[in-house]
Design an enzyme around this catalytic site. Structure first.
Site, mmCIF file in Angstrom:
data_model
loop_
_atom_site.group_PDB
_atom_site.id
_atom_site.type_symbol
_atom_site.label_atom_id
_atom_site.label_comp_id
_atom_site.label_asym_id
_atom_site.label_seq_id
_atom_site.Cartn_x
_atom_site.Cartn_y
_atom_site.Cartn_z
ATOM 1 N N HIS A 120 0.864 -1.189 0.000
ATOM 2 C CA HIS A 120 0.000 0.000 0.000
ATOM 3 C C HIS A 120 0.894 1.231 0.000
ATOM 4 O O HIS A 120 1.485 1.587 1.007
ATOM 5 C CB HIS A 120 -0.922 0.017 1.219
ATOM 6 C CG HIS A 120 -2.052 1.006 1.107
ATOM 7 N ND1 HIS A 120 -1.882 2.302 0.649
ATOM 8 C CD2 HIS A 120 -3.375 0.895 1.390
ATOM 9 C CE1 HIS A 120 -3.045 2.936 0.665
ATOM 10 N NE2 HIS A 120 -3.972 2.104 1.102
ATOM 11 N N GLU A 149 -12.114 -1.899 -4.048
ATOM 12 C CA GLU A 149 -12.183 -0.430 -3.894
ATOM 13 C C GLU A 149 -11.415 0.220 -5.036
ATOM 14 O O GLU A 149 -10.521 1.046 -4.829
ATOM 15 C CB GLU A 149 -11.573 -0.034 -2.548
ATOM 16 C CG GLU A 149 -12.194 -0.789 -1.375
ATOM 17 C CD GLU A 149 -11.564 -0.450 -0.032
ATOM 18 O OE1 GLU A 149 -10.329 -0.420 0.034
ATOM 19 O OE2 GLU A 149 -12.311 -0.199 0.930
ATOM 20 N N GLU A 166 -14.706 6.274 -2.874
ATOM 21 C CA GLU A 166 -14.325 6.317 -1.470
ATOM 22 C C GLU A 166 -13.819 7.707 -1.081
ATOM 23 O O GLU A 166 -13.114 8.373 -1.837
ATOM 24 C CB GLU A 166 -13.210 5.284 -1.226
ATOM 25 C CG GLU A 166 -12.856 5.133 0.232
ATOM 26 C CD GLU A 166 -11.687 4.169 0.463
ATOM 27 O OE1 GLU A 166 -11.350 3.408 -0.455
ATOM 28 O OE2 GLU A 166 -11.131 4.208 1.570
ATOM 29 N N CYS A 170 -10.558 4.320 8.018
ATOM 30 C CA CYS A 170 -9.546 5.094 7.303
ATOM 31 C C CYS A 170 -10.068 6.474 6.937
ATOM 32 O O CYS A 170 -9.355 7.472 7.072
ATOM 33 C CB CYS A 170 -9.092 4.348 6.054
ATOM 34 S SG CYS A 170 -10.424 3.880 4.936
#
Lengths: 646, 646
Positions: A181, A311, A327, A407
């Site tokens: 990530h 996502e 998102e 998040c």
């Protein structure tokens, strides 16, 4: 422009930064300490206490739980920069003390691997978010140092970064990997810019350069791990490299794919590195990817990510309104990236996208009380479908409480508390001040020709009158003021006056350039009358065919069941909808509503259980009412749609 | 009406039964024997050989693999009824021999539990499809007996059914459970009707009556099993009882929920039992559920099941066209159910739905070569989205090869090879012959007043001229001929002539009743001129708001990229589309195409990467061309849509 030199003073935005300061930050501190009643525990502070040896127990929460504390500290750093607060400083200092105690001898810092899997460091870069957590804590360290001048966390993270630098790289004996990530890449650039230490820039560049080289680090790591995953039991198939944008070297990427937050965090670092190293290949990749994302994969609200599966981005022009992901974090990442693109080159299109994402997708993600958030920001909602059609379970019609592990909410907090940094940039030669956003504020700049203070007042988003008052403590100063011509202003050249007199100007890259020797007290008036417009989508965006959206200035509008009844799909725009706007002070804290002529399908003549019958054009005229998208979902749950049939 | 007394002789349909006979049945036999190159092995025959002790090896395929052989044998039984074939009979007899060898001493028959989990019989009724497989084999036995007069398989399945009857029931010591996938309930009714053995009817009724009682058998079984599942490792959460319609006693169900095939198979058995036992509560439940399914949860193509998650119903009026499921098997089950409802009460609405599902969803599922099938039958397809948006991965733009393990293709085969049984029913008192479908055929009936033969000729679906010629070997016979007035005929009362002379008639429950003493050679002409119509959906079906579909007679139409370019979403209907129809003999084997006036959005003035801009109404006139839905996807893959913007 140095940090901390812009203070927001704005009727519209001050409320938001105050909300973050007075509500969001204290509430999240309670959450991090597992003190929010009815919410799942976060475990974040507890994990640090266990790692520090202050408490017995097991690791709790997600593998990346440390990043929640990091994002909170980052928001605190921004907040303290503009609003010093000894009590909050004390709490944060104590947390930083605790972080220091949790750090290992060699500089390593990660509570999951310290508490739960000691000895397994760096064995699962694909899933385990170790470098990601490091990146967030570096961002926190930089923000806290810039906001308070305190070095403790910065020192902790320099030590950790030094250690990471000793572990990763192309040199023999080092791990030639990178994080599953992306995040540390942009963080290391901030650390370099704050400390001046070139090694951090080089390490960031290493992570970016190495990504996507063949054979894939992730595939080999997965083999070494026995084909296992952090997330599920048993063996799993080989990693999907598109998911984390390691399918190709970054300079060869042209189309945004995979997890959208990972993507925009990476593009942000790429743009940083392109600027700081003059790397033309990186810059071209950024520009290509920008065109793809904002030209073909972005919702009108500034949302990105068309599918909740991973996502992720799906593909060009695939922008379903009802099964959307969009998102909150992805739009925030898009804003980060846009700011870096503006630093590379001041072009209004970057600020246009930044503003679109900010006023619509991001602002709409938070409730007016600052305690409820959308992670997914749909453009079309049918609450019953969200509840009963599993393909839409991810689309919530009501903002969710901020739970322990999350998040988006802390990302909103850190963006809104640093919004002052997004209003202006100064050119490399320190001769031009660019105003990208029209947000009331006070700003000070050290320009090539001297110190300049700008007091901006703005009536946006309700009215398009913006004023700049120039203060020059050292007397007259020559510099250029560059005012963005927003893409929503489409009535020729906006009127600009200096000291009440019309002033002509040239437009460069979408900015009105006013170059002169300014006198103390000069005022600039920048008039951007807001018009309510119907907007169409590109014909290749199938989901919006035959439809129009309403936009007024930067605000996209939507129709809600509360104002228009259900189903909202029954409503269509009249050929000439005669849009009218009025400020409704009593509605949702006050907003401009747009009303217009439409028609609704007449359901009265339909039997309940006759699903299909020969077409009869039975509609009745109806007046519709639209509200700003960012305010949707603040009344009783109901249907909502941004796009209206015409 | 007895079985085997109707033979299809029809320009449109004979081709399909021939395709099943000459291609589908032989091809599937190869598949069952793992002899189809490039296809996954089926293992079906091999499993029976292993269970019979003729071969060593492990069980292969799905837990319900036995049902593939059963469905094949059922189709063979229907085929042999109308087209005797010694070679095929030999093959089938050998397979039945093998089945007999695989049967256990006590009558039990299931290769999975015999080979792979001996001793675990009946421990996982929720997942393991044991009674489901038994049901399919019972259906095969009945069809094979009716088609050939051979009892071997019938005897095998009576033995197994007797054993099942000794295991399940409310009596002390018996298992008080039922199958996770309904099927045996309707099969036992067929077994009862064929053998006259009341115990089978009683057992079917037990399974229906017990379903949904509290505490839930499935929940208790899951606890006993240690909360495990056949499908995944580890423990799983408690069963979703709606999924298999055991959330409520069946008589209390009003809304269709859960897996749609399971639902309609159950409703079919409920309607059977309502008819055979005169159970008013069951009948009312059937009627309620029918209204719900066909009034609020059915696509215009006769597809049911709005979501691929659980292949399930979602909720009233939720009929998305692009994320649809509309499984082929579910429409076939709907047809089964509709036939049972017609047997309960001859009402044209049941036949209307039967015909809608048959001519559209079911027929469209098979390619013209009989070797490729859709499992999901979408009403809107964008091939790139099917490939790149995971929420649409289940929607295939191209029919798939018939692989080893598959439910839909053999279901199509058994329906099409028994279609002759769906054309007529005879009233309980044997005085009325109902003609539900207009399909060229020869039929013989033993009515109360004597033997009657009807030769139907039909030009459907292209022309609405239907003729019946009455043959009376024993001379004049009084009886009523009841001809369905289809719901797509909306121009008053259809014209009816007897012997060329106009004949008045009364309409009862949607049937034109012609009651007279018929003479040998009488001909009835039934004229249903086909009109091309635009059809609208109920305003609560959000997905179809502002759109219309084209229907001509029983056929729903669609537009394809091959005829209209892409994106098809750019196309909209003119206010007065002036629909024109013509038979195109060269297109897809010959069909009536519909052409009309529309307009397309003009994309020429759009920059490639400008996603949104102020609305300008730029369209250009376009002539569109629609083809019957059942023929879609037989050219190069492309976009398709049933619903058109207006």
């Amino acid at each position: 422009m140095r940090k901390g030199q812009v203070q927001i003073r704005d009727d519209f935005w001050s409320g938001y930064s105050e909300l973050v300061r007075k509500t969001v930050i204290p509430y999240q501190w309670e959450a991090l300490n597992d003190r929010v009643e009815g919410a799942e525990p976060s475990y974040a502070i507890r994990n640090f206490r266990i790692a520090a040896g202050l408490e017995e127990g097991e690791f709790g929460g997600m593998v990346f739980q440390d990043s929640d504390l990091a994002k909170w500290l980052e928001a605190v750093g921004y907040s303290l920069a503009t609003h010093p607060d000894p009590e909050l400083t004390k709490i944060a200092d104590d947390a930083i003390e605790l972080i220091g105690q949790a750090q290992r001898e060699d500089g390593y810092l990660n509570t999951y691997f310290t508490v739960k899997e000691p000895g397994k460091r760096w064995t699962n870069l694909l899933d385990a978010h170790e470098l990601y957590c490091a990146g967030h804590m570096i961002e926190a360290a930089v923000a806290y140092y810039n906001g308070t001048g305190k070095r403790k966390l910065l020192d902790i993270m320099c030590r950790f970064s030094d250690y990471i630098d000793s572990v990763f790289g192309t040199e023999p004996g080092k791990i030639r990997g990178y994080c599953g990530h992306q995040e540390i890449e942009l963080a290391l650039v901030k650390l370099y810019e704050t400390t001046g230490e070139e090694r951090y820039l080089k390490l960031s560049r290493y992570f970016i350069d190495e990504r996507g080289s063949k054979p894939s680090y992730f595939t080999e790591e997965w083999e070494r791990r026995g084909r296992t995953s952090h997330w599920v039991q048993g063996t799993v198939s080989a990693p999907n490299l598109e998911y984390n944008q390691s399918h190709l070297p970054v300079r060869e990427q042209s189309v945004a794919v995979g997890h959208s937050v990972r993507a925009v965090y990476m593009y942000t670092a790429m743009a940083d590195l392109a600027r700081l190293t003059g790397d033309a290949g990186l810059r071209e990749a950024c520009e290509r990817l920008w065109r793809n994302v904002t030209g073909k994969q972005m919702y009108i609200t500034g949302g990105i990510g068309s599918t909740h599966h991973g996502e992720a981005f799906s593909f060009d022009y695939d922008l379903p309104n009802d099964t959307v992901y969009a998102e909150t974090c992805a739009s925030i990442g898009l804003i980060f990236w846009a700011r870096r693109m503006l630093q590379l080159e001041a072009k209004s299109e970057y600020a246009d996208v930044l503003e679109r994402a900010l006023y619509n997708n991001v602002l709409g993600s938070m409730s007016k009380d600052g305690k409820h958030f959308f992670y997914v920001n749909p453009l079309e909602v049918w609450p019953e479908a969200s509840a009963k059609n599993p393909g839409k379970h991810h689309v919530k019609p009501v903002r969710q409480k901020w739970f322990g592990c999350s998040c988006c909410p802390p990302n909103v907090a850190r963006l809104l508390s640093s919004l002052n940094d997004y209003i202006y940039t100064v050119s490399e030669d320190a001769k031009t001040v660019y105003a990208h956003l029209f947000i009331g504020s006070e700003a000070a700049f050290d320009l090539a020709s001297g110190r300049v203070t700008l007091r901006q007042t703005s009536e946006l988003p309700w009215n398009g009158r913006v004023e700049f008052r120039v203060s020059l403590p050292e007397g007259s100063v020559p510099f250029a003021l560059a005012l963005r011509v927003p893409n929503w202003f489409q009535s020729g050249k906006p009127a600009l006056t200096v000291g009440g007199k019309a002033q002509d100007y040239r437009v460069e890259n979408g900015y009105a350039i006013v170059e002169r020797t300014w006198a103390d007290g000069d005022t600039v008036e920048w008039l951007l009358p807001l018009e309510t417009k119907l907007v169409a989508a590109h014909p290749l965006i199938r989901a919006d065919a035959g439809k129009a959206a309403i936009q007024r200035g930067p605000l996209v509008y939507c129709v809600e069941e509360a104002d228009n009844g259900a189903p909202v799909a029954s409503l269509s725009l009249a050929d000439e909808p005669k849009l009218a706007e009025r400020f409704d002070a009593g509605l949702l804290g006050g907003c401009v509503v747009v009303e217009g002529d439409g028609q609704v399908d007449d359901a009265s003549a339909w039997a309940d259980s006759v699903p299909y019958r020969p077409l009869e054009k039975r509609t009745k005229p109806a007046r519709f009412k639209a509200i700003p998208y960012y305010l949707w979902g603040n009344r009783e749950p109901g249907e909502m749609s941004v796009w209206l049939r015409r």
